[in-house]
Enzyme design. Structure first.
Site, PDB file in Angstrom:
ATOM      1  N   HIS A 115       0.853  -1.204   0.000  1.00  0.00           N
ATOM      2  CA  HIS A 115       0.000   0.000   0.000  1.00  0.00           C
ATOM      3  C   HIS A 115       0.882   1.244   0.000  1.00  0.00           C
ATOM      4  CE1 HIS A 115      -3.985   1.965   1.243  1.00  0.00           C
ATOM      5  NE2 HIS A 115      -3.123   2.954   1.069  1.00  0.00           N
ATOM      6  N   GLU A 133     -10.902   3.636   6.837  1.00  0.00           N
ATOM      7  CA  GLU A 133      -9.799   4.462   7.339  1.00  0.00           C
ATOM      8  C   GLU A 133     -10.376   5.611   8.164  1.00  0.00           C
ATOM      9  OE1 GLU A 133      -7.682   6.532   4.249  1.00  0.00           O
ATOM     10  OE2 GLU A 133      -6.065   7.190   5.569  1.00  0.00           O
ATOM     11  N   ASP A 155      -6.071   2.995  -9.244  1.00  0.00           N
ATOM     12  CA  ASP A 155      -7.185   3.305  -8.348  1.00  0.00           C
ATOM     13  C   ASP A 155      -8.035   4.463  -8.843  1.00  0.00           C
ATOM     14  OD1 ASP A 155      -5.601   5.517  -7.552  1.00  0.00           O
ATOM     15  OD2 ASP A 155      -6.342   5.384  -5.487  1.00  0.00           O
TER      16      ASP A 155
END
Ligand SMILES: [Zn+2]
Length: 341
Positions: free
Chosen positions: A17, A201, A139
């Site tokens: 990540h 998150e 993404d």
């Protein structure tokens, strides 16, 4: 307790990540700024260090966008990608899945085929010259809406560069419900890409469930709030769905108040496969080695424990089985050599 930094520095690692533009270190930004003298970004390293000292999250976003503004040509894309790999190689990162937002570049007028050639050229050079294997996650910038989702899916599926392994979703979570992106994830998954959205998150565990149930998530970006839902933790553990934990990033974005309150230990205790990552390392004043040191402290790990975390990342990666075995064996050999000194 022994200082684990020297051990961590030499440990072969995989990172799952970490963002492309968010990995631009002051050194890389200085090179890019020198190519575009009209930009307001300073080129002198000392002034840049000040520029990278964030006063608050809004300032971070401002700096991030000013770096995005420096990526104007395919040559800029190539330079950024290769130099990021150089910073990774210095940390003994052997394999990284780099999250790239191609929409940010194609929207700004960079030719899409030239963009793909630039990242692929950097990937091949990084592997042969630096020994770091790169793969891509494309993404969707969630804040840019469904048009960006459609475009990202098209770029991923129709132009699919050789190094592309997965499809993601980033940007803010609040006000950007995950289920609306289902058709685009369906398209990417049907084309053979893995699903790796950010979730949980800055929002609660229900967002992680949405990522699992609507987007077919195989790993979760962050998933910090999963610890608030024991059933979710059990589900993640049972299905070996890894969490991509980025401790310092969580403090910088205020997803977690302090490192000592970070729920990493609860995730591990619940049997979840956790991986340690750096997210936007220079922008959060960190790197992967520092994140491993943080995790070792939070979890009270020794060298073998830290090596176990590194192997978690190899297991949860989308590398082929032979590649996984090779890096895992490197981790074991390094650790046993270190302990036998
Ligand atoms: Zn991220």
């Amino acid at each position: 307790m022994t200082d684990l930094h020297p051990f961590v520095a030499g440990l072969p690692k995989a990172e799952l990540h970490v963002h492309h533009v968010g990995s631009a270190s002051p050194r890389i930004v200085a090179e890019l700024a020198a190519r575009h003298p009209d930009s307001k970004v300073p080129t002198d390293p000392e002034a840049l260090a000040d520029y990278f000292t964030f006063t608050d999250f809004a300032h971070f976003v401002e700096v991030y966008l000013s770096v995005v503004d420096l990526i104007r040509t395919p040559e800029d894309v190539r330079l950024l990608t290769y130099e990021v790999a150089r910073d990774m190689a210095r940390q003994n990162i052997r394999y990284a899945e780099l999250t790239i937002t191609p929409f940010s570049s194609t929207r700004r007028g960079i030719d899409e085929k030239a963009f793909m050639e630039a990242i692929e050229d950097a990937r091949r050079a990084a592997e042969t010259e630096l020994g770091t294997v790169l793969r891509w996650c494309f993404d969707i910038p969630g804040e840019a809406g469904l048009e960006a989702a459609q475009e990202t899916a098209r770029l991923a599926v129709d132009l699919r560069p050789e190094g592309l392994v997965s499809f993601g979703l980033g940007g803010p979570e609040i006000g950007v419900p995950r289920p609306q992106f289902k058709p685009y994830f369906d398209r990417a998954i049907a084309a053979g890409l893995h699903s790796v959205p950010h979730a949980g998150e800055t929002t609660g565990p229900e967002t992680v469930w949405d990522a699992l149930n609507h987007l077919g998530a195989e790993r979760i970006g962050h998933g910090t709030s999963s610890v608030k839902d024991p059933a979710l933790l059990a589900h993640l553990a049972e299905h070996r769905i890894a969490l991509e934990v980025c401790p310092t990033s969580n403090i910088a974005t205020r997803a977690v108040a302090t490192l000592d309150e970070h729920p990493l230990g609860e995730m591990v205790d619940a049997g979840v496969l956790v991986t340690i990552n750096s997210d936007d390392p220079p922008m959060f004043g960190t790197d992967l080695n520092s994140e491993y040191a943080v995790a070792a402290r939070l979890l009270g790990l020794d060298e073998r424990g830290v090596a176990g975390l590194a192997k978690n990342a190899v297991e949860a990666s989308f590398l082929d089985p032979a590649g996984k075995r090779r890096i895992a064996a490197e981790i074991d050999a390094y650790t046993e050599n270190w302990l036998a000194r």
